[in-house]
Scaffold this motif. Structure first.
Motif, PDB file in Angstrom:
ATOM      1  N   HIS A 100      26.066   5.401 -24.497  1.00 40.34           N
ATOM      2  CA  HIS A 100      25.357   6.293 -23.575  1.00 40.34           C
ATOM      3  C   HIS A 100      26.277   7.427 -23.128  1.00 40.34           C
TER       4      HIS A 100
ATOM      5  N   GLU B 236      15.078   2.675 -31.767  1.00 42.18           N
ATOM      6  CA  GLU B 236      14.644   2.703 -30.372  1.00 42.18           C
ATOM      7  C   GLU B 236      15.789   3.111 -29.448  1.00 42.18           C
ATOM      8  N   GLU B 237      16.978   2.569 -29.700  1.00 45.47           N
ATOM      9  CA  GLU B 237      18.119   2.940 -28.866  1.00 45.47           C
ATOM     10  C   GLU B 237      18.529   4.383 -29.107  1.00 45.47           C
TER      11      GLU B 237
ATOM     12  N   GLY C  58      17.031  11.307 -27.076  1.00 42.26           N
ATOM     13  CA  GLY C  58      15.727  11.955 -27.039  1.00 42.26           C
ATOM     14  C   GLY C  58      15.562  13.010 -25.965  1.00 42.26           C
ATOM     15  N   ALA C  59      16.231  12.856 -24.841  1.00 46.42           N
ATOM     16  CA  ALA C  59      16.069  13.827 -23.757  1.00 46.42           C
ATOM     17  C   ALA C  59      16.694  15.175 -24.090  1.00 46.42           C
TER      18      ALA C  59
ATOM     19  N   GLU D  88      27.955  -0.766 -26.566  1.00 51.40           N
ATOM     20  CA  GLU D  88      26.753  -0.213 -25.934  1.00 51.40           C
ATOM     21  C   GLU D  88      27.029   0.651 -24.707  1.00 51.40           C
TER      22      GLU D  88
ATOM     23  N   GLN E 250      16.646   6.859 -29.957  1.00 48.21           N
ATOM     24  CA  GLN E 250      15.679   7.700 -29.248  1.00 48.21           C
ATOM     25  C   GLN E 250      15.990   7.724 -27.755  1.00 48.21           C
ATOM     26  N   TRP E 251      16.348   6.576 -27.205  1.00 48.02           N
ATOM     27  CA  TRP E 251      16.679   6.495 -25.782  1.00 48.02           C
ATOM     28  C   TRP E 251      17.954   7.277 -25.468  1.00 48.02           C
ATOM     29  N   LEU E 252      18.944   7.195 -26.353  1.00 49.53           N
ATOM     30  CA  LEU E 252      20.222   7.864 -26.123  1.00 49.53           C
ATOM     31  C   LEU E 252      20.109   9.380 -26.221  1.00 49.53           C
TER      32      LEU E 252
END
Length: 221
Positions: free
Chosen positions: A136, A172-173, A179-180, A132, A175-177
């Motif tokens: 990122h 969900e992860e 999405g920006a 994990e 998208q978090w990783l």
């Protein structure tokens, strides 16, 4: 998990993660053809994947990066190719032959200039190989290296095992990783396999003003 872990796995031949067959999602969901000489695809943590052979057969020039020299040398030997090896710096070496340009070394030591020609990315086994905290860093590093408009096909895994690799990385992860910096769409969930693992397919595109080399859709308008 560190570099020594992966070097040991390759040296001992403990590579159950390697698949001899092309991943079924690749021909199903890779819907772009290279546009002229600018068709360069990047395959991170490429191992000796035969998915690279399929991409080359479609007309792509393949840039890969892999930590293990054993994997890279095995790949070229399997293709009957003798690569030219050159040292880029203390941490990276380049193997080149045919349609393949494979860097041996740490993915995070690649620079933007080395991927300047890339217009597409194929990640089948890179994100899910990382724990994990490194995921990122990986997503941020990709965003820094890729030009706006670069397309990406990501195949993630979902499972209930407490440990990896491969790790379970759910929507969900992802998208978090990503999405920006990336437009992101889930395309499919493949049937659960005999390991109780589900492959999930995403299409992505680097956000920003589109200045990446062109790719041409193979799908009808």
């Amino acid at each position: 998990m560190d570099k020594a872990f992966w070097h040991q796995r390759w040296q001992e031949g403990r590579i159950g993660f390697h698949q001899d067959e092309v991943h079924p999602a690749l021909p199903e969901y890779w819907d772009y053809a290279p546009h002229g000489a600018s068709g360069v695809v990047f395959v991170p943590l490429c191992g000796k994947s035969n998915d690279m052979v399929w991409l080359a057969q479609q007309g792509w020039q393949v840039i890969g990066v892999e930590l293990s020299a054993v994997a890279i040398e095995d790949f070229f030997a399997a293709q009957g190719l003798v690569p030219e090896r050159s040292a880029i710096n203390e941490s990276l070496a380049l193997y080149e032959a045919g349609a393949y340009r494979l860097y041996c070394g740490d993915l995070f030591h690649l620079h933007r200039d080395q991927l300047a020609e890339v217009c597409a990315v194929y990640d089948r086994a890179s994100l899910v190989a990382l724990p994990e905290p490194m995921r990122h860093r990986y997503a941020f590093h990709l965003a820094q290296m890729l030009s706006p408009g670069v397309s990406m096909l990501l195949i993630s895994l979902e499972h209930e095992k407490p440990t990896g690799p491969p790790f379970s990385v759910e929507q969900e992860e992802i998208q978090w990783l990503f999405g920006a910096n990336f437009e992101l769409n889930q395309q499919a969930k493949l049937p659960e396999d005999d390991r109780n693992v589900v492959d999930v397919v995403y299409r992505m595109r680097r956000k920003g003003r589109h200045n990446a080399p062109r790719v041409t859709s193979k799908l009808p308008a």
